[in-house]
Each structure stands twice: as structure tokens, then as C-alpha cells.
Design a protein around this motif. Structure first.
Motif, PDB file in Angstrom:
ATOM      1  N   ASP A  96       0.801  -0.978  -0.130  1.00  0.00           N
ATOM      2  CA  ASP A  96      -0.016  -0.004  -0.088  1.00  0.00           C
ATOM      3  C   ASP A  96       0.924   1.231   0.120  1.00  0.00           C
ATOM      4  OD1 ASP A  96       0.965  -0.047   2.637  1.00  0.00           O
ATOM      5  OD2 ASP A  96      -1.110   0.015   3.638  1.00  0.00           O
ATOM      6  N   HIS A  97       2.060   1.075  -0.282  1.00  0.00           N
ATOM      7  CA  HIS A  97       3.063   2.056  -0.315  1.00  0.00           C
ATOM      8  C   HIS A  97       3.004   3.080   0.956  1.00  0.00           C
ATOM      9  CE1 HIS A  97       0.587   4.848  -2.516  1.00  0.00           C
ATOM     10  NE2 HIS A  97       0.293   3.703  -3.119  1.00  0.00           N
ATOM     11  N   ALA A  98       2.640   2.580   1.933  1.00  0.00           N
ATOM     12  CA  ALA A  98       2.615   3.481   3.535  1.00  0.00           C
ATOM     13  C   ALA A  98       4.157   3.989   3.761  1.00  0.00           C
ATOM     14  CB  ALA A  98       1.916   2.843   4.557  1.00  0.00           C
ATOM     15  N   LEU A  99       5.114   3.000   3.590  1.00  0.00           N
ATOM     16  CA  LEU A  99       6.448   3.201   4.222  1.00  0.00           C
ATOM     17  C   LEU A  99       7.017   4.267   3.163  1.00  0.00           C
ATOM     18  CD1 LEU A  99       8.543   3.134   6.318  1.00  0.00           C
ATOM     19  CD2 LEU A  99       9.475   0.970   5.081  1.00  0.00           C
ATOM     20  N   ALA A 100       6.795   3.971   1.780  1.00  0.00           N
ATOM     21  CA  ALA A 100       7.408   4.799   0.639  1.00  0.00           C
ATOM     22  C   ALA A 100       6.955   6.281   0.637  1.00  0.00           C
ATOM     23  CB  ALA A 100       7.083   4.156  -0.628  1.00  0.00           C
ATOM     24  N   GLY A 113       7.141   8.883 -21.924  1.00  0.00           N
ATOM     25  CA  GLY A 113       6.121  10.190 -21.983  1.00  0.00           C
ATOM     26  C   GLY A 113       4.921   9.935 -21.219  1.00  0.00           C
ATOM     27  N   ARG A 114       4.687   8.730 -20.675  1.00  0.00           N
ATOM     28  CA  ARG A 114       3.687   8.389 -19.936  1.00  0.00           C
ATOM     29  C   ARG A 114       3.807   8.779 -18.408  1.00  0.00           C
ATOM     30  NH1 ARG A 114       1.553   3.711 -17.096  1.00  0.00           N
ATOM     31  NH2 ARG A 114       3.507   2.710 -17.367  1.00  0.00           N
ATOM     32  N   LYS A 115       2.900   9.495 -17.491  1.00  0.00           N
ATOM     33  CA  LYS A 115       3.203   9.806 -16.109  1.00  0.00           C
ATOM     34  C   LYS A 115       2.362   8.994 -15.354  1.00  0.00           C
ATOM     35  CE  LYS A 115       4.761  14.430 -16.612  1.00  0.00           C
ATOM     36  NZ  LYS A 115       6.084  14.328 -16.927  1.00  0.00           N
ATOM     37  N   PHE A 116       2.984   8.474 -14.422  1.00  0.00           N
ATOM     38  CA  PHE A 116       2.315   7.465 -13.135  1.00  0.00           C
ATOM     39  C   PHE A 116       2.849   7.570 -12.142  1.00  0.00           C
ATOM     40  CE2 PHE A 116       5.909   5.302 -15.251  1.00  0.00           C
ATOM     41  CZ  PHE A 116       6.447   4.823 -14.391  1.00  0.00           C
ATOM     42  N   MET A 117       2.122   7.163 -11.022  1.00  0.00           N
ATOM     43  CA  MET A 117       2.667   7.030  -9.551  1.00  0.00           C
ATOM     44  C   MET A 117       3.578   5.961  -9.334  1.00  0.00           C
ATOM     45  SD  MET A 117       1.822   9.872  -8.400  1.00  0.00           S
ATOM     46  CE  MET A 117       1.861   9.800  -6.666  1.00  0.00           C
ATOM     47  N   GLY A 118       4.492   6.183  -8.767  1.00  0.00           N
ATOM     48  CA  GLY A 118       5.438   4.693  -8.523  1.00  0.00           C
ATOM     49  C   GLY A 118       6.577   5.084  -7.482  1.00  0.00           C
ATOM     50  N   LEU A 119       7.403   4.089  -7.114  1.00  0.00           N
ATOM     51  CA  LEU A 119       8.291   4.299  -6.221  1.00  0.00           C
ATOM     52  C   LEU A 119       9.700   4.992  -6.993  1.00  0.00           C
ATOM     53  CD1 LEU A 119       8.898   2.169  -3.403  1.00  0.00           C
ATOM     54  CD2 LEU A 119      10.944   2.629  -4.519  1.00  0.00           C
ATOM     55  N   ILE A 120      10.455   5.894  -6.047  1.00  0.00           N
ATOM     56  CA  ILE A 120      11.559   6.648  -6.817  1.00  0.00           C
ATOM     57  C   ILE A 120      12.618   5.887  -5.829  1.00  0.00           C
ATOM     58  CG2 ILE A 120      12.661   8.608  -6.653  1.00  0.00           C
ATOM     59  CD1 ILE A 120       9.626   9.971  -6.580  1.00  0.00           C
ATOM     60  N   ARG A 121      13.554   5.358  -6.617  1.00  0.00           N
ATOM     61  CA  ARG A 121      14.675   4.751  -6.176  1.00  0.00           C
ATOM     62  C   ARG A 121      15.555   5.590  -5.212  1.00  0.00           C
ATOM     63  NH1 ARG A 121      16.856   0.047  -8.479  1.00  0.00           N
ATOM     64  NH2 ARG A 121      15.961   0.513 -10.212  1.00  0.00           N
ATOM     65  N   ALA A 122      15.596   5.248  -3.818  1.00  0.00           N
ATOM     66  CA  ALA A 122      16.254   6.205  -2.843  1.00  0.00           C
ATOM     67  C   ALA A 122      16.870   5.302  -1.882  1.00  0.00           C
ATOM     68  CB  ALA A 122      15.468   7.161  -2.294  1.00  0.00           C
TER      69      ALA A 122
END
Length: 190
Positions: A96-100, A113-122
Motif C-alpha cells: 500500500d506504499h505507506a512506508l514509501a 512520456g507516460r506519467k504514473f505514480m510509482g516508487l522513486i529509487r532512494a
């Protein structure tokens, strides 16, 4: 949420790992934690990063750190990935990406060119006092684990000197080199 910065209290967590065991930040009090977020199990960049952490795992442990990977994948996906790659550390399931969200690494990404929500590597280096020591936002996989290890060992990557200080140091250094080179040449011929 904004990404925690050095000196901030690290957001706590309690998530299942690939074996179904619950892993919490609080259980590592007194140790460094390398908390790395990656987008997806068994994809090229994520596999390379996981294998780099695997290959340097004993050095990271020797430097006093616990390594924890986090992605939105399921426990079953993590189990398959960890087994296939022989990963000696926990992969935390954050479906549920709560920690992210808590670490500010869930956001808008763009691919072809497609926008979407996702996890950014960090990656976050959390100190024994549960405070953030160092943040690597938007990680480039190549050489990243070496930077983390260097930071843990107090190496040059551990210090974030302002650019002006680096430039000043670089200007001073060449003055000593010609004499040293001349001495080295004499010694080589002598």
C-alpha cells in the motif's frame, strides 16, 4: 510527504519480509540501518542493485549496518526474488506504499512520456539513534553500494562538502605535485 533529511528522526515501520516475519525499525536500535527503496522485484536495475548489496553484504555488516530493501511487491514476490538472487537480507513488502509515502519516495514518474505514480529509487542511512544520517535521493545504481559503504566507514563519500570547499582544495593540491613528481623522477633514475 517530504523526504526525511539528515538529522531528522527516521519514520518507524513494521512490515513483513520475504519469509513473512515482521521487521521493525525499533528492533535495530543501536545499529546503522541501510534502508533502500527500489521499484520492482526481478527487473534489471533492481536486480543489479540487490545483487550489489548482496555482494557487499558482509562488508556492510562488518561496518555495523543492517540492510533492508523495500518495494511495493508482495511477500511471495520478495520470497521468489530473494531465493533466486541469494539475498542475505530482508526485503520488506510495502504493497500500500505507506512506508514509501512516509519516506517521501512515492511520487510521479514518467516512462516513454507516460506519467504514473510509482516508487522513486532512494536510500536512507539511519543511525543507531534512529535519526537519518544520509539520504541518496534518485539513486543511480552503478557505484551506489560503494558510496553507502564508504559513508558507513566514514570515507570521503560520508562528507558532503560544499562545492566551494572542494574547488578550493583542488586549487591548493596541484602546487605540491611538481616537486613530488621531480623527486619521484630523480628516485627512478638514481
Amino acid at each position: 510527504m517530504p523526504m526525511p533529511q539528515a538529522g531528522d528522526k527516521a519514520p518507524g515501520f513494521s512490515l513483513p519480509d520475504q519469509s513473512g516475519a515482521t521487521v521493525s525499525l525499533s528492533q535495530f536500535k543501536g545499529r546503522h540501518v541501510v534502508l533502500y527503496f527500489y521499484p520492482k522485484d526481478a527487473t534489471p536495475g533492481c536486480t543489479t542493485e540487490a545483487c550489489d548489496f548482496r555482494d557487499e553484504h558482509s562488508a556492510l555488516v562488518k561496518a555495523g549496518a543492517v540492510v533492508l530493501g523495500v518495494s511495493p511487491d508482495s511477500v511471495a514476490s520478495h520470497q521468489k526474488f530473494a531465493t533466486k538472487q541469494g539475498l542475505p537480507f530482508s526485503l520488506l513488502a510495502d504493497p500500500d506504499h505507506a512506508l514509501a509515502d512516509a519516506y517521501g519516495v512515492w511520487g510521479e514518474k514518467s516512462l516513454y512520456g507516460r506519467k504514473f505514480m510509482g516508487l522513486i529509487r532512494a536510500t536512507f542511512l539511519i543511525g543507531p539513534d534512529a535519526r537519518v544520517v544520509r539520504v541518496w535521493p534518485k539513486v543511480k545504481v552503478a557505484g551506489h553500494v560503494a558510496e553507502v559503504l564508504s559513508a558507513l566507514q566514514g570515507g570521503p563519500a560520508a562528507e558532503s562538502k560544499p562545492a566551494a570547499v572542494k574547488k578550493a582544495a583542488a586549487k591548493k593540491a596541484p602546487a605540491a605535485k611538481p616537486a613530488a613528481k621531480a623527486a619521484a623522477r630523480k628516485g627512478a633514475r638514481g
